[in-house]
Structures are given as C-alpha cells and as structure tokens.
Design a protein around this motif. Structure first.
Motif, PDB file in Angstrom:
ATOM      1  N   ASP A 158       0.761  -1.362  -0.131  1.00  0.00           N
ATOM      2  CA  ASP A 158       0.167  -0.151  -0.044  1.00  0.00           C
ATOM      3  C   ASP A 158       0.761   1.080  -0.114  1.00  0.00           C
ATOM      4  OD1 ASP A 158      -2.361  -1.547   0.025  1.00  0.00           O
ATOM      5  OD2 ASP A 158      -2.603  -1.542   2.267  1.00  0.00           O
ATOM      6  N   GLY A 159       2.094   1.212   0.953  1.00  0.00           N
ATOM      7  CA  GLY A 159       2.828   2.554   0.685  1.00  0.00           C
ATOM      8  C   GLY A 159       3.352   2.532  -0.662  1.00  0.00           C
ATOM      9  N   ALA A 160       3.968   1.499  -1.256  1.00  0.00           N
ATOM     10  CA  ALA A 160       4.578   1.673  -2.540  1.00  0.00           C
ATOM     11  C   ALA A 160       3.572   2.227  -3.589  1.00  0.00           C
ATOM     12  CB  ALA A 160       5.150   0.228  -2.940  1.00  0.00           C
ATOM     13  N   ILE A 161       2.338   1.809  -3.401  1.00  0.00           N
ATOM     14  CA  ILE A 161       1.453   2.464  -4.476  1.00  0.00           C
ATOM     15  C   ILE A 161       1.086   3.873  -4.239  1.00  0.00           C
ATOM     16  CG2 ILE A 161      -1.182   2.341  -4.968  1.00  0.00           C
ATOM     17  CD1 ILE A 161      -0.917  -0.672  -4.494  1.00  0.00           C
ATOM     18  N   GLY A 162       0.778   4.203  -2.998  1.00  0.00           N
ATOM     19  CA  GLY A 162       1.029   5.712  -2.718  1.00  0.00           C
ATOM     20  C   GLY A 162       1.987   6.724  -3.115  1.00  0.00           C
ATOM     21  N   SER A 163       3.276   5.952  -3.354  1.00  0.00           N
ATOM     22  CA  SER A 163       4.283   7.044  -3.675  1.00  0.00           C
ATOM     23  C   SER A 163       4.863   6.814  -5.176  1.00  0.00           C
ATOM     24  CB  SER A 163       5.591   6.581  -2.766  1.00  0.00           C
ATOM     25  OG  SER A 163       5.826   4.969  -2.977  1.00  0.00           O
ATOM     26  N   LEU A 164       4.015   6.030  -5.762  1.00  0.00           N
ATOM     27  CA  LEU A 164       4.374   5.616  -7.072  1.00  0.00           C
ATOM     28  C   LEU A 164       4.224   6.777  -8.243  1.00  0.00           C
ATOM     29  CD1 LEU A 164       5.338   3.605  -9.388  1.00  0.00           C
ATOM     30  CD2 LEU A 164       3.155   2.728  -9.581  1.00  0.00           C
ATOM     31  N   PRO A 165       3.109   7.477  -8.059  1.00  0.00           N
ATOM     32  CA  PRO A 165       2.810   8.712  -8.989  1.00  0.00           C
ATOM     33  C   PRO A 165       4.017   9.781  -9.023  1.00  0.00           C
ATOM     34  CG  PRO A 165       0.782   8.134  -7.860  1.00  0.00           C
ATOM     35  CD  PRO A 165       1.728   7.427  -7.311  1.00  0.00           C
ATOM     36  N   ARG A 166       4.348  10.061  -7.688  1.00  0.00           N
ATOM     37  CA  ARG A 166       5.454  11.101  -7.427  1.00  0.00           C
ATOM     38  C   ARG A 166       6.696  10.665  -8.136  1.00  0.00           C
ATOM     39  NH1 ARG A 166       2.958  10.845  -2.421  1.00  0.00           N
ATOM     40  NH2 ARG A 166       4.926   9.877  -1.491  1.00  0.00           N
ATOM     41  N   GLY A 167       6.892   9.251  -8.005  1.00  0.00           N
ATOM     42  CA  GLY A 167       8.226   8.839  -8.190  1.00  0.00           C
ATOM     43  C   GLY A 167       8.201   8.918  -9.900  1.00  0.00           C
ATOM     44  N   LEU A 168       7.078   8.567 -10.596  1.00  0.00           N
ATOM     45  CA  LEU A 168       7.046   8.493 -12.163  1.00  0.00           C
ATOM     46  C   LEU A 168       7.379  10.007 -12.716  1.00  0.00           C
ATOM     47  CD1 LEU A 168       4.158   6.213 -12.837  1.00  0.00           C
ATOM     48  CD2 LEU A 168       6.597   5.708 -13.228  1.00  0.00           C
ATOM     49  N   LYS A 169       6.869  11.112 -11.998  1.00  0.00           N
ATOM     50  CA  LYS A 169       6.793  12.498 -12.177  1.00  0.00           C
ATOM     51  C   LYS A 169       8.269  12.724 -12.102  1.00  0.00           C
ATOM     52  CE  LYS A 169       2.044  13.828 -11.347  1.00  0.00           C
ATOM     53  NZ  LYS A 169       1.316  14.904 -10.441  1.00  0.00           N
ATOM     54  N   ALA A 170       8.991  12.469 -11.069  1.00  0.00           N
ATOM     55  CA  ALA A 170      10.214  12.826 -10.563  1.00  0.00           C
ATOM     56  C   ALA A 170      11.153  12.158 -11.826  1.00  0.00           C
ATOM     57  CB  ALA A 170      10.797  12.365  -9.273  1.00  0.00           C
ATOM     58  N   ASN A 171      11.058  10.814 -12.312  1.00  0.00           N
ATOM     59  CA  ASN A 171      11.865  10.254 -13.009  1.00  0.00           C
ATOM     60  C   ASN A 171      11.587  10.833 -14.342  1.00  0.00           C
ATOM     61  OD1 ASN A 171      13.669   8.058 -14.344  1.00  0.00           O
ATOM     62  ND2 ASN A 171      12.064   6.899 -14.470  1.00  0.00           N
ATOM     63  N   THR A 172      10.491  11.198 -14.890  1.00  0.00           N
ATOM     64  CA  THR A 172      10.235  11.916 -16.213  1.00  0.00           C
ATOM     65  C   THR A 172      11.026  13.174 -16.426  1.00  0.00           C
ATOM     66  OG1 THR A 172       8.059  10.957 -16.361  1.00  0.00           O
ATOM     67  CG2 THR A 172       8.770  12.772 -17.673  1.00  0.00           C
ATOM     68  N   HIS A 173      10.982  13.980 -15.384  1.00  0.00           N
ATOM     69  CA  HIS A 173      11.735  15.359 -15.044  1.00  0.00           C
ATOM     70  C   HIS A 173      13.149  15.134 -15.258  1.00  0.00           C
ATOM     71  CE1 HIS A 173       8.171  17.933 -14.700  1.00  0.00           C
ATOM     72  NE2 HIS A 173       7.698  17.248 -13.601  1.00  0.00           N
ATOM     73  N   ALA A 174      13.829  14.239 -14.652  1.00  0.00           N
ATOM     74  CA  ALA A 174      15.137  13.587 -14.622  1.00  0.00           C
ATOM     75  C   ALA A 174      15.726  13.327 -16.049  1.00  0.00           C
ATOM     76  CB  ALA A 174      15.758  12.781 -13.739  1.00  0.00           C
ATOM     77  N   HIS A 175      15.015  12.601 -16.675  1.00  0.00           N
ATOM     78  CA  HIS A 175      15.332  12.167 -18.040  1.00  0.00           C
ATOM     79  C   HIS A 175      15.236  13.460 -19.113  1.00  0.00           C
ATOM     80  CE1 HIS A 175      14.848   7.950 -16.437  1.00  0.00           C
ATOM     81  NE2 HIS A 175      15.719   7.663 -17.581  1.00  0.00           N
ATOM     82  N   PHE A 176      14.382  14.297 -18.962  1.00  0.00           N
ATOM     83  CA  PHE A 176      13.907  15.367 -19.918  1.00  0.00           C
ATOM     84  C   PHE A 176      15.319  16.343 -19.460  1.00  0.00           C
ATOM     85  CE2 PHE A 176      12.517  19.869 -20.668  1.00  0.00           C
ATOM     86  CZ  PHE A 176      11.983  19.650 -21.781  1.00  0.00           C
ATOM     87  N   ARG A 177      15.771  16.604 -18.396  1.00  0.00           N
ATOM     88  CA  ARG A 177      16.792  17.302 -18.130  1.00  0.00           C
ATOM     89  C   ARG A 177      18.050  16.797 -18.903  1.00  0.00           C
ATOM     90  NH1 ARG A 177      14.476  18.067 -12.902  1.00  0.00           N
ATOM     91  NH2 ARG A 177      15.942  16.448 -12.371  1.00  0.00           N
ATOM     92  N   ARG A 178      18.138  15.444 -18.595  1.00  0.00           N
ATOM     93  CA  ARG A 178      19.354  15.073 -19.464  1.00  0.00           C
ATOM     94  C   ARG A 178      19.454  15.084 -20.962  1.00  0.00           C
ATOM     95  NH1 ARG A 178      18.738  10.443 -17.560  1.00  0.00           N
ATOM     96  NH2 ARG A 178      19.546  10.650 -15.729  1.00  0.00           N
ATOM     97  N   PHE A 179      18.162  14.792 -21.399  1.00  0.00           N
ATOM     98  CA  PHE A 179      18.152  14.914 -22.959  1.00  0.00           C
ATOM     99  C   PHE A 179      18.497  16.603 -23.445  1.00  0.00           C
ATOM    100  CE2 PHE A 179      15.151  15.719 -26.560  1.00  0.00           C
ATOM    101  CZ  PHE A 179      15.722  14.886 -27.439  1.00  0.00           C
ATOM    102  N   ALA A 180      18.088  17.501 -22.616  1.00  0.00           N
ATOM    103  CA  ALA A 180      18.210  18.708 -22.682  1.00  0.00           C
ATOM    104  C   ALA A 180      19.606  19.165 -22.792  1.00  0.00           C
ATOM    105  CB  ALA A 180      17.386  19.917 -22.068  1.00  0.00           C
ATOM    106  N   GLY A 181      20.145  18.667 -21.750  1.00  0.00           N
ATOM    107  CA  GLY A 181      21.740  18.924 -21.830  1.00  0.00           C
ATOM    108  C   GLY A 181      22.651  18.309 -23.098  1.00  0.00           C
ATOM    109  N   VAL A 182      22.257  16.990 -23.539  1.00  0.00           N
ATOM    110  CA  VAL A 182      22.799  16.459 -24.494  1.00  0.00           C
ATOM    111  C   VAL A 182      22.512  17.214 -26.090  1.00  0.00           C
ATOM    112  CG1 VAL A 182      22.700  14.319 -26.131  1.00  0.00           C
ATOM    113  CG2 VAL A 182      22.930  14.105 -23.378  1.00  0.00           C
ATOM    114  N   SER A 183      21.134  17.617 -25.977  1.00  0.00           N
ATOM    115  CA  SER A 183      20.736  18.426 -27.225  1.00  0.00           C
ATOM    116  C   SER A 183      21.412  20.016 -27.297  1.00  0.00           C
ATOM    117  CB  SER A 183      19.314  18.548 -27.289  1.00  0.00           C
ATOM    118  OG  SER A 183      18.670  19.325 -26.411  1.00  0.00           O
TER     119      SER A 183
END
Length: 537
Positions: free
Chosen positions: A327-352
């Motif tokens: 139950d605790g993992a299900i509650g923290s999953l949306p926040r983790g997906l958003k944080a992971n997406t933002h991290a990958h976007f910043r890495r892609f912007a730096g490479v481009s």
C-alpha cells in the motif's frame, strides 16, 4: 704241478671278456632286487634326461641309475636325502669297473619318509607365497554353476549332489579324474586349469566355484593332492576353490593353497550354497520388519507434520506486513514517475544543447579523412599483393618447365631401358624356343629309333615271317597247327595266305589262344589309420 705252472696254463681273458662274464654273472644272480637306502649325490636329471646318484646306509653305498623314460613315468621323483625303497636289477658298468642298480620303480620307505617329503615340500611352497592368506579369494554367496573335480564312480560325487539338492539346487559340472594312482596328479591339475580356461560366454558355462573332492584314505592314497603340479594349479586358479580331500583329520598340501578347506565333501557342499528354506524364512522376517518400520516411520512423520502445522502462524498474519508495504509503494508511485520523467528530460536537454552543426561537420570531416587514408592503404596493399603473386607465379612457371623437361627426359630413359629389356627378353625367348625345338626333335628321333629297334617289323626285314591263324592270332608252336588249317604269313613287304599240309598229324593240343598280358591290378595303398581325436577327460 705247482700253483705257478697251473696259473701259466690257465686260459687268458681279455678285459672285455672278463667284464662281460662278470656282467652276466651279476645279472643272472640278481635279476630283480628291492633295496632300501638313502639317496645321496642326486643333483637332478642329467642333460640327457637320465638320473645318476647312489643309495647308502650306515656302512655301504651302491651306485644307481634311472633311465629317462622310467624317470618320466615315476610317481615319486628322487630327492637328495630321501629314504626310499628301489626296485630294479643289478648290472655292471665296464667303463669304470663298478656295479650299479638300474632302478625301475621308486617309493618312499614308510610313512615317515612321506611325511618328511610332505613337510619339505610344504616349506618350499610356503616360501614361494602360495599359502599366503592375501591370495585367498572370497567364496561367492550363491554360485550359479559349481564345478566338481573328483572321481565319477565314487560316493563323493553322489554325496555332494544330494547335499546340494537338499540345501539349494544349483547346476553342477563334473570333470571326471583319477584321484589316486599313476597319472592322477596330472589329471587333477589339468581339470582345475581346464575349468579356468573355459570362456565366460562359451557353450559350456564357466563355474563360479570349484570343489576338489575325494574320500578318505591313507597318506599314500591321498598323495596325489600333495604333488606340486596340483598345489600350483589350485594356487593359480582364478575361480574360488574349496578343497575337500579325505576326512577331517586328513591334511594335504592342496588344503593350504585352496581358498577354503572343508573337512568332508559334504561339508564342502554346505559351504558352497546356503539353505533355501532358511533364506525364505529370513526374507519373510525381513519383509515383516520392513513393513513395521515403514508404518512406524509413516506415523511419526504424520505426527510431526501435525505439530508443525499447529506451530505455524495464520495466513493473515503472514501477509499483513507485506500488504502494508505494498500500500505504501502504491501511494508513492505517481510522485516517483513524475520525478523520473523530469530527470530524463533535463538529461536530454543537456545533450541536445551540446549537439550543434559545427560539431557534426567536424565529425564528418574526420570520418572522411579516415576513409581516404584507408582507401590509399588498401590500394597500396592490393598492388603489393598483386606483385607478390606475379613473382610467385613466375617462379612456379620456371619450376614447372624444368620439372616438365626432367620428367620427359626420365620417361625417355625408362622407355629406352624397357625397349632394351624387351629386346633382350625376345632374344632369350628365341634362343630358348630354338633350344627346346632341338631337344624335342632329338627326343622324337630317339623315340623313332627305339620304336624301330623294338618293332617286330625289323625282324621281318631280316628274312623272318610272322605266322597267324584264321582269327589273326600269332602262332607260336607247330604243334598247335592242325591239318588243313588256314594260315597267314606276314613278310616285310606284305602278307600271303596258305594252308597247312593235309597229311600232317592232328594237333594234340587245342589251338593256341593269343597270350595277352593283363596288367596286374595296382595294389591299393594301405589306408592310413585314422587318428583318434581323444577325449576331453
């Protein structure tokens, strides 16, 4: 007449005549004797096979000899220091002016001598290691085939078969042998070695166990089992062997070499197989014990399983904590997906941001420069390889031309040698044919001359005539011609018919018939007597 004059008038003997007279006297007086004494000076058979030694007692000694053929048939062989009774005849040896006994039979002098010989032989064989316990083999627990070496006519084999039938019937192979007397030791040893020589999967099964058996008897009767050939055969046997010779108190040397000694032949059968009825009882007992043990073990495992089941916690208790973590993992999953997406976007912007047209043009120019260098090196390598191949082919062409010339020259030489050889062989054949023709012509001429010399026509040419009767048979006597008989006279140039005188007296004998010499039938050669194949036993 004085004694000296009497000696002067006595007839003279040559040394040979005197020796022959003494020899006849000794042989006539002592044709066959039995002598008891101790063997001395025996060093084994001579290179000729004869044995020379002496027999002695406390105060005398006599020379002895055993010829080669007699020594080979003897049951007891002479040994140094053995007291024996020798049977033979006395004779003299003129070459050394001594008398000697020619032994025809030899036997130990009593039981004491046999025991001494047995102890000496036992020490000798024990020193060779034939009686060591390490050589003994374990007997098979239940042999499929049992080989028995014994006499087929005695009670021993019946006792063994009856005992095996009572205890546990098995297949038995009997090798019949003599168990005492001359030649028995060789037969017993041959039987043991014969059983060992049988193949594993042959038509006659190879025994798993051997029993060498004999009934009781005196030491002389059991002596065959004390011979070295029997003891060595028992020690060399690869099949486990039980010795069952005599009764319990009888000891022979084969008992020490065998893998197991039985006091009697019946005891040997008991050692060979177990009791089948006892095995059935034991198997039934083991089956009952096995079932009881399985039941007790099964009940014990069931009780342990019930106790363990009672000690285990419930299902809800086991899943409570993992369900809370889920139950605790299900509650923290949306926040983790958003944080992971933002991290990958910043890495892609730096490479481009680092990837510009200037960088791409520089990388393209560098790659084009490397491609140009690689093309130049490839062209240079191709030219070098082509030049090397051209030089190699030129060398091969030169070698091929030289090899072609040398091969052609060698073939010409071979053809020339073969032509010369053919010419020589043709010349030799021509000379051989001419020589053979001359020889055949000479033989034909000689045969013609011989035929002319042996032919009756040569006699006719000298003025004689051949008289034949009306049937054409030659007439050999005038008495065989009757009056008025029709005759034919053959001369060298032809034949003339004529008739006998009518006033001639009648022939007393019948007309002669032509004498024909029939060839005697060839005496058939004596048919070779077929050689018997012998017997395995």
């Amino acid at each position: 007449m004085t004694a000296t004059e009497a000696l002067i008038n006595a007839p003279e003997f040559t040394v040979s005549e005197l020796s022959s007279a003494l020899k006849r006297t000794v042989e006539d007086a002592y044709g066959h004797v039995r002598v008891r004494g101790e063997i001395t000076g025996f060093r084994g058979p001579h290179s000729s096979g004869h044995c020379y030694f002496a027999l002695k007692d406390e105060s005398a000694k006599i020379e002895a000899v055993i010829w080669k053929g007699v020594h080979g048939r003897m049951r007891f062989k002479p040994q140094e220091g053995l007291e024996v009774i020798a049977t033979g005849k006395l004779t003299t040896y003129p070459g050394s002016s001594k008398y000697q006994i020619v032994i025809e039979a030899l036997e130990p002098a009593g039981i004491g001598a046999l025991m001494a010989l047995m102890e000496e032989r036992k020490k000798k064989l024990a020193a060779e290691g034939l009686f060591d316990a390490a050589r003994k083999q374990l007997l098979p627990w239940l042999p499929e085939v049992i080989g028995v070496v014994t006499s087929p006519t005695g009670a021993v084999i019946r006792d063994i078969l009856h005992r095996l039938e009572d205890r546990f019937p098995r297949r038995v192979l009997v090798w019949p042998v003599r168990v005492q007397g001359e030649g028995s030791a060789e037969q017993i040893a041959g039987a043991i070695r014969g059983f060992n020589a049988l193949p594993e999967e042959g038509p006659i099964p190879r025994p798993d166990l051997l029993i060498v058996a004999r009934g009781g008897g005196s030491l002389e009767d059991l002596w065959s089992f004390n011979e070295e050939i029997v003891v060595r055969a028992a020690a060399d046997s690869m099949i486990p062997l039980i010795s069952a010779v005599g009764h319990e108190t009888d000891i022979t040397l084969i008992d020490f070499a065998a893998d197991k000694r039985a006091p009697t032949p019946t005891a040997a059968a008991e050692m060979a197989v177990p009791v089948r009825s006892e095995l059935f009882v034991e198997v039934a007992s083991l089956a009952r014990r096995t079932m009881l043990c399985w039941q007790r073990s099964h009940e014990s495992r069931r009780n342990e399983l019930r106790a363990a089941a009672r000690a285990l916690p419930g299902l809800s208790e086991l899943l409570a904590i993992p369900r809370q973590r889920l139950d605790g993992a299900i509650g923290s999953l949306p926040r983790g997906l958003k944080a992971n997406t933002h991290a990958h976007f910043r890495r892609f912007a730096g490479v481009s941001a680092r990837l510009t047209m200037r960088v791409l043009r520089a990388q393209l120019a560098q790659a084009q420069h490397r491609l140009t260098g690689s093309g130049e090196r490839m062209a240079h390598s191709a030219k070098t390889l082509l030049r090397n191949r051209r030089d190699r082919f030129a060398g091969l062409e030169i070698r091929l031309k030289a090899s072609k010339l040398s091969n052609a020259q060698a073939q010409r030489q071979i053809i020339a040698r073969d032509r010369e050889r053919t010419l020589r062989l043709a010349e030799r054949a021509r000379r051989a044919l001419a020589t053979s023709t001359q020889r055949l012509a000479a033989r034909v001429a000689h045969s013609g001359q011989l035929l002319g010399a042996l032919s009756y026509r040569g006699v006719l040419a000298r003025g004689f005539a051949l008289v034949r009767d009306a049937e054409g048979h030659a007439v050999r006597a005038a008495a065989s011609i009757g009056p008025g008989a029709r005759l034919s006279l053959e001369f060298a140039d032809g034949r003339v018919a004529t008739t006998a005188d009518t006033d001639r007296p009648a022939a007393t004998a019948t007309s002669a018939k032509p004498v024909t010499s029939e060839p005697k039938p060839a005496t058939p050669k004596r048919a070779a007597k077929p050689v018997g194949q012998g017997s395995l036993f």
